[in-house]
Structures are given as structure tokens and as C-alpha cells.
Design an enzyme around this catalytic site. Structure first.
Site, PDB file in Angstrom:
ATOM      1  CG  MET A 157     -22.293  32.246  52.247  1.00 13.44           C
ATOM      2  SD  MET A 157     -21.922  30.663  51.428  1.00 13.44           S
ATOM      3  CE  MET A 157     -20.352  31.023  50.665  1.00 13.44           C
ATOM      4  CG  LEU A 205     -32.001  28.235  51.039  1.00 10.82           C
ATOM      5  CD1 LEU A 205     -31.620  28.213  49.565  1.00 10.82           C
ATOM      6  CD2 LEU A 205     -32.953  29.390  51.337  1.00 10.82           C
ATOM      7  CG  HIS A 256     -19.955  23.891  46.304  1.00 13.59           C
ATOM      8  ND1 HIS A 256     -20.125  24.515  47.524  1.00 13.59           N
ATOM      9  CD2 HIS A 256     -18.991  22.967  46.500  1.00 13.59           C
ATOM     10  CE1 HIS A 256     -19.308  23.984  48.409  1.00 13.59           C
ATOM     11  NE2 HIS A 256     -18.602  23.033  47.805  1.00 13.59           N
ATOM     12  CD  GLU A 264     -36.682  18.992  51.050  1.00 11.90           C
ATOM     13  OE1 GLU A 264     -36.580  18.340  52.109  1.00 11.90           O
ATOM     14  OE2 GLU A 264     -37.761  19.149  50.443  1.00 11.90           O
TER      15      GLU A 264
HETATM   16  C1  GAR Z   1     -18.448  31.360  45.349  1.00 13.89           C
HETATM   17  O1  GAR Z   1     -17.158  30.801  45.259  1.00 13.89           O
HETATM   18  C2  GAR Z   1     -19.500  30.275  45.460  1.00 13.89           C
HETATM   19  O2  GAR Z   1     -19.208  29.152  44.680  1.00 13.89           O
HETATM   20  C3  GAR Z   1     -19.437  29.965  46.924  1.00 13.89           C
HETATM   21  O3  GAR Z   1     -19.350  31.208  47.543  1.00 13.89           O
HETATM   22  C4  GAR Z   1     -18.628  32.094  46.677  1.00 13.89           C
HETATM   23  C5  GAR Z   1     -19.426  33.363  46.511  1.00 13.89           C
HETATM   24  O4  GAR Z   1     -18.687  34.313  45.787  1.00 13.89           O
HETATM   25  N1  GAR Z   1     -20.580  29.202  47.355  1.00 13.89           N
HETATM   26  C6  GAR Z   1     -20.519  28.238  48.262  1.00 13.89           C
HETATM   27  O5  GAR Z   1     -19.509  27.933  48.863  1.00 13.89           O
HETATM   28  C7  GAR Z   1     -21.833  27.515  48.505  1.00 13.89           C
HETATM   29  N2  GAR Z   1     -21.645  26.397  49.357  1.00 13.89           N
HETATM   30  P1  GAR Z   1     -19.399  35.520  45.071  1.00 13.89           P
HETATM   31  O6  GAR Z   1     -20.276  36.203  46.133  1.00 13.89           O
HETATM   32  O7  GAR Z   1     -18.296  36.419  44.623  1.00 13.89           O
HETATM   33  O8  GAR Z   1     -20.217  34.975  43.940  1.00 13.89           O
END
Ligand code: GAR
Length: 204
Positions: free
Chosen positions: A94, A97, A113, A146
């Protein structure tokens, strides 16, 4: 066919359920990749515990130890390079980068995502789908670049948004698809079946 399994490094900030899906896939004898290190920006990330439980090296990289984002990102690159990581997987990392990191992993970083990109990038993607009454959302694995949740799309799965869905219920159904898609994308990468041409990924 390559004899050595592809060396994967994972970035994760939280719960780590996508990391777990990757760990489970890598535990299968016929899976062409293995996770060599998991890095987290959060000391108490459940992802680090999941890595350790699977016998995978888990490293907390504390952002406070670095003067700025670029220095932190350089540390991530060094941790990956020290372990000869060939593919980076961003599994719920989160932080945005910087080019310092992204340039080291051009064409060899995958992000997961919880939406059908390019719809609903950024934070709280399931909420972004529920609030305007979208009828369909889903999950995307894409090549990281990026931008934030931009980059050539590798795999997607659609998930219907039901009339009584909340952010939580939709996120949970999307997650099921995420856990299927991410290992599949890693497999395709490891088998050399992904070709990136400009903005497009073709699958052999
Ligand atoms: C997941 O739903 C992933 O797709 C999302 O965070 C969650 C992490 O869950 N990622 C984003 O929103 C990236 N922009 P997890 O830690 O249980 O894998």
C-alpha cells in the site's frame, strides 16, 4: 524447459491473503516459481507471519529508517537484488513506488488489484464500485509501471456486484478471484508465456 524455478520476491503491507495464495501455489511440486523473500513496510504485517510459517525469509523494511521515498525504494531493490529476485509480486503493497524501484523491475513486476482496471484504481476499489451502483467489478493482475494501478493487463476476472453488496461482501467475492488469478499470472510469467508489447500483454 528451465530447470531452476523462477525466483519471486513479494511486497505486502497487510493481511497477506494473496501472498498465501502464492505460497500455496509454490508449494506444489509442478509450480514453476518459488518465493525467496517477502518484504513489508509494516512490522506487524500478517504477511510477514505467513512467510515465516512457510519457511520463507520475511523482512520488515522500516520506511522511517530512510530519508525519503527514493531511499526506501532503493532499499527494497537492494533486498530483492541480494536474493536474485527475477519477478516482483505486489500483493497488497500500500505504498506508491517511485521510478527508482520501478526502473529496476521494468517488465518484471506484477500487481494485483480488486477491480476491472482501468476502472476504480487506487484505494478502496470495492467501495468505488459499490457507491455508484456498478453492476460488474472484478480483479486484475497487471504489469506494474510507474503509475498507480496502471500498466499492461495480464489477467482479469469479472465479479457481479449484487444489489445488497457492501464494500466488504464485494471485496470478499473479488478476493476469491484474486487468489486464483495471481498464481496463474506468475505461472504464465515463469513459463515465458507473456509477451509485453507497448501497452498490451499477449499470452502464448
Ligand atoms: C487485495 O484485495 C489487493 O488486490 C489489494 O489489497 C488487498 C490486499 O489483501 N490491493 C490494492 O488495492 C492495490 N491498489 P491481502 O493482503 O489479503 O492480499
Amino acid at each position: 524447459m528451465r530447470v531452476e524455478r523462477l525466483r519471486v520476491g513479494v511486497l505486502a503491507s497487510g493481511r497477506g491473503s494473496n501472498l498465501q495464495a502464492l505460497l500455496d501455489a509454490c508449494a506444489r511440486a509442478d509450480f514453476p516459481a518459488r518465493i525467496v523473500v517477502v518484504l513489508s513496510d509494516r512490522e506487524r504485517a500478517q504477511a510477514l507471519d505467513r512467510a515465516r510459517a512457510a519457511g520463507v525469509e520475511a523482512v520488515w523494511v522500516n520506511p522511517k529508517d530512510y530519508a525519503d521515498r527514493e531511499a526506501f525504494d532503493r532499499a527494497l531493490v537492494q533486498e530483492f537484488e541480494a536474493r536474485r529476485v527475477e519477478l516482483a509480486c505486489h500483493a497488497g503493497f500500500m505504498r506508491i513506488l517511485s521510478p527508482v524501484y520501478m526502473r529496476a523491475f521494468v517488465g518484471r513486476a506484477l500487481n494485483i488489484h480488486p477491480s476491472l482496471l482501468p476502472a476504480f484504481p487506487g484505494l478502496h476499489a470495492p467501495r468505488q464500485a459499490v457507491e455508484p451502483g456498478a453492476k460488474v467489478s472484478g480483479a486484475t493482475v497487471h504489469v506494474a509501471d510507474e503509475g498507480v494501478d496502471t500498466g499492461p493487463i495480464v489477467l482479469q476476472a469479472a465479479v457481479p456486484v449484487l444489489p445488497d453488496d457492501t464494500e466488504e461482501t464485494l471485496a470478499a467475492r473479488i478476493l476469491v478471484e484474486e487468489h486464483r488469478l495471481f498464481p496463474e499470472a506468475v505461472r504464465l510469467f515463469a513459463e515465458g508465456r507473456l509477451t509485453i508489447t507497448g501497452r498490451r500483454v499477449t499470452i502464448k
